[in-house]
Design a protein around this motif. Structure first.
Motif, mmCIF file in Angstrom:
data_model
loop_
_atom_site.group_PDB
_atom_site.id
_atom_site.type_symbol
_atom_site.label_atom_id
_atom_site.label_comp_id
_atom_site.label_asym_id
_atom_site.label_seq_id
_atom_site.Cartn_x
_atom_site.Cartn_y
_atom_site.Cartn_z
ATOM 1 N N GLY A 156 -28.783 0.828 -29.983
ATOM 2 C CA GLY A 156 -27.809 0.304 -30.844
ATOM 3 C C GLY A 156 -26.918 0.839 -29.452
ATOM 4 N N GLN A 157 -25.142 0.296 -30.197
ATOM 5 C CA GLN A 157 -23.993 1.161 -29.316
ATOM 6 C C GLN A 157 -23.541 1.971 -29.300
ATOM 7 N N ASN A 158 -23.076 2.507 -28.585
ATOM 8 C CA ASN A 158 -22.133 3.453 -28.301
ATOM 9 C C ASN A 158 -21.473 3.701 -27.119
ATOM 10 N N VAL A 159 -20.446 4.671 -27.928
ATOM 11 C CA VAL A 159 -19.158 5.089 -26.484
ATOM 12 C C VAL A 159 -19.918 6.294 -25.863
ATOM 13 N N GLU A 160 -20.444 7.239 -24.799
ATOM 14 C CA GLU A 160 -20.966 7.762 -24.794
ATOM 15 C C GLU A 160 -19.598 9.422 -23.429
ATOM 16 N N LEU A 161 -19.714 10.510 -23.459
ATOM 17 C CA LEU A 161 -18.777 10.669 -22.500
ATOM 18 C C LEU A 161 -19.318 11.794 -22.461
ATOM 19 N N MET A 162 -19.711 12.195 -21.264
ATOM 20 C CA MET A 162 -20.525 13.278 -20.587
ATOM 21 C C MET A 162 -20.022 14.150 -19.468
ATOM 22 N N ALA A 163 -20.771 15.245 -19.537
ATOM 23 C CA ALA A 163 -19.821 15.834 -17.497
ATOM 24 C C ALA A 163 -20.432 15.082 -16.476
ATOM 25 N N ASN A 164 -19.463 15.299 -15.500
ATOM 26 C CA ASN A 164 -20.009 14.531 -14.599
ATOM 27 C C ASN A 164 -21.024 14.432 -13.547
ATOM 28 N N SER A 165 -22.529 14.434 -14.080
ATOM 29 C CA SER A 165 -24.079 14.979 -14.136
ATOM 30 C C SER A 165 -25.133 14.008 -14.461
ATOM 31 N N ASP A 166 -25.471 13.745 -13.139
ATOM 32 C CA ASP A 166 -26.451 13.012 -12.771
ATOM 33 C C ASP A 166 -27.998 13.965 -13.241
ATOM 34 N N ASN A 167 -28.089 15.181 -13.859
ATOM 35 C CA ASN A 167 -29.391 15.366 -14.319
ATOM 36 C C ASN A 167 -30.204 15.619 -15.426
ATOM 37 N N VAL A 168 -30.962 14.914 -15.275
ATOM 38 C CA VAL A 168 -32.502 14.598 -17.037
ATOM 39 C C VAL A 168 -33.624 15.418 -16.890
ATOM 40 N N LEU A 169 -33.898 16.259 -17.066
ATOM 41 C CA LEU A 169 -35.439 17.176 -17.109
ATOM 42 C C LEU A 169 -35.871 15.825 -18.572
ATOM 43 N N ARG A 170 -36.987 14.799 -17.711
ATOM 44 C CA ARG A 170 -37.737 14.194 -19.089
ATOM 45 C C ARG A 170 -39.078 14.018 -19.145
ATOM 46 N N GLY A 171 -39.093 13.806 -20.510
ATOM 47 C CA GLY A 171 -40.600 15.035 -21.063
ATOM 48 C C GLY A 171 -41.858 13.872 -21.773
ATOM 49 N N GLY A 172 -41.467 11.994 -21.313
ATOM 50 C CA GLY A 172 -41.883 10.793 -21.663
ATOM 51 C C GLY A 172 -40.876 10.274 -22.534
#
Length: 403
Positions: free
Chosen positions: A274-290
């Motif tokens: 789908g499509q969304n508007v997203e707002l986040m803290a100014n960070s690129d920290n992602v821990l991935r699990g698959g």
């Protein structure tokens, strides 16, 4: 600088062409042709150093991150500069065509520790196996622009029990869950050897593909998304991504247009479609699990995951002075929806730098100066500026701000 007599500026964001993006929504919204048929995944608006927005001024086009560094008081204000030292949010438009990775974001304290540890051992910032790109947490909120599907947190205990009881391939996991709860169950499947993952999941994937072929699946069922993952790869069901377990263990959430979901630190999640508007803290920290070819770090993921069942909360927004505000429990950002028609107006005062993005229609923002924007355009309003928004016909816009 003479241009600072103006307080309202056009803002041009940056497109990110990640492989999971769609091909038409963002280019069409921006009024661009996608001649090369590239995926348009995200449109970034903010001052993140890896893709800062540009501000159109009477002195030419200038980079927002440089302007904030050079004129912090004028752009974001003394209070925000003191608290965050930067614009604390990143605003985006997303078009999710392929599923995103299962992910968890760390708390601020844990991000600071993780960043320091990777710096100490000398992992380069751009290394594919780097977990912590900065010292910040990354809470985020998304508001659906279309029907939007996502995985969000573990199912409540009774629902997860039903899943484990009714899916024959999970029979041996039911007792484990009763004995060791969410963490024991999730750690077990995330640490299984690959041949065991295939042994459990292959018959299940084959079963789901048969159900899809006979029209027995709908989007609120895990099998639908498993089939989407194997679309076109039905003949090579091996080395199955262990992220498939998460599709069965997590809540599948459908957000309708205008509904929002907040994801705090520790909540495992993945966007599906789908499509969304997203707002986040100014960070690129992602821990991935698959569900991704990118770096997956299971021990780090398990360390930061909140192991409890949750009932997903869909926010409808609260009407406040002509806008719908989606309340988020963080100091870094706030988001609201502004929808006007005919002679309706909206008046505001920027508490820090505000970014307004026009999803549909057109608007005029009038304050110290006046700027018009239409669908696919965005505006930056400097800290402290009082302004009024009006429209000649109708407008749907979203506003990012610091509360």
């Amino acid at each position: 600088m003479s241009f600072l007599q103006d307080k309202i500026f056009k803002l041009k964001g940056k497109v990110q062409h990640y492989a999971w993006g769609g091909f038409s929504y963002i280019p069409s919204w921006l009024g661009e042709e996608n001649k090369d048929n590239k995926p348009y995944a995200e449109y970034w608006m903010g001052a993140h150093p890896s893709a800062p927005s540009e501000i159109q001024t009477p002195n030419g086009t200038l980079s927002l991150d440089v302007l904030i560094k050079d004129y912090p008081e004028e752009f974001i204000g003394e209070k925000v500069q003191k608290q965050f030292g930067e614009l604390p949010y990143l605003f985006k438009i997303l078009d999710v065509h392929e599923m995103l990775s299962i992910q968890v974001h760390p708390t601020k304290e844990e991000a600071e520790k993780g960043f320091a540890a990777e710096e100490t051992v000398g992992v380069p910032l751009n290394a594919p196996n780097r977990n912590y790109k900065d010292k910040n947490h990354k809470p985020e909120v998304m508001v659906a622009l279309s029907e939007f599907w996502l995985l969000h947190g573990f199912k409540p205990k009774d629902e997860l029990m039903i899943t484990l009881k009714t899916i024959a391939e999970f029979a041996e996991l039911e007792e484990l869950f009763l004995e060791k709860s969410y963490k024991g169950l999730y750690q077990h499947v995330m640490e299984l050897p690959q041949d065991k993952v295939d042994e459990i999941l292959r018959p299940l994937v084959e079963k789901e593909l048969k159900r899809k072929a006979s029209g027995d699946l709908s989007k609120d069922e895990p099998g639908w998304w498993v089939c989407k993952l194997f679309d076109g790869k039905e003949d090579s069901i091996s080395s199955i991504d262990r992220g498939v377990f998460s599709i069965y263990f997590f809540n599948i959430v459908k957000a309708e247009q205008g509904e929002a979901v907040f994801q705090g630190a520790g909540i495992p999640h993945a966007y599906l479609e789908g499509q969304n508007v997203e707002l986040m803290a100014n960070s690129d920290n992602v821990l991935r699990g698959g569900l991704t070819p990118k770096h997956v770090d299971v021990p780090e993921l398990l360390k930061h995951t909140t192991f409890q069942g949750i009932d997903p909360h869909l926010m409808k927004g609260k009407d406040t002075n002509g806008e719908k505000v989606y309340n988020c429990p963080v100091p870094d950002f706030g988001i609201s929806k502004i929808e006007l028609s005919g002679d309706q107006t909206y008046s505001g005062k920027a508490s820090s730098l505000e970014i307004i993005v026009v999803i549909d229609g057109e608007l005029t923002v009038a304050g110290a100066n006046s700027v018009e924007a239409k669908k696919g355009e965005a505006l930056a309003i400097l800290q402290g500026e009082s302004y009024t928004i009006s429209t000649g016909s109708r407008v749907l816009a979203y506003k990012a701000f610091v509360p």
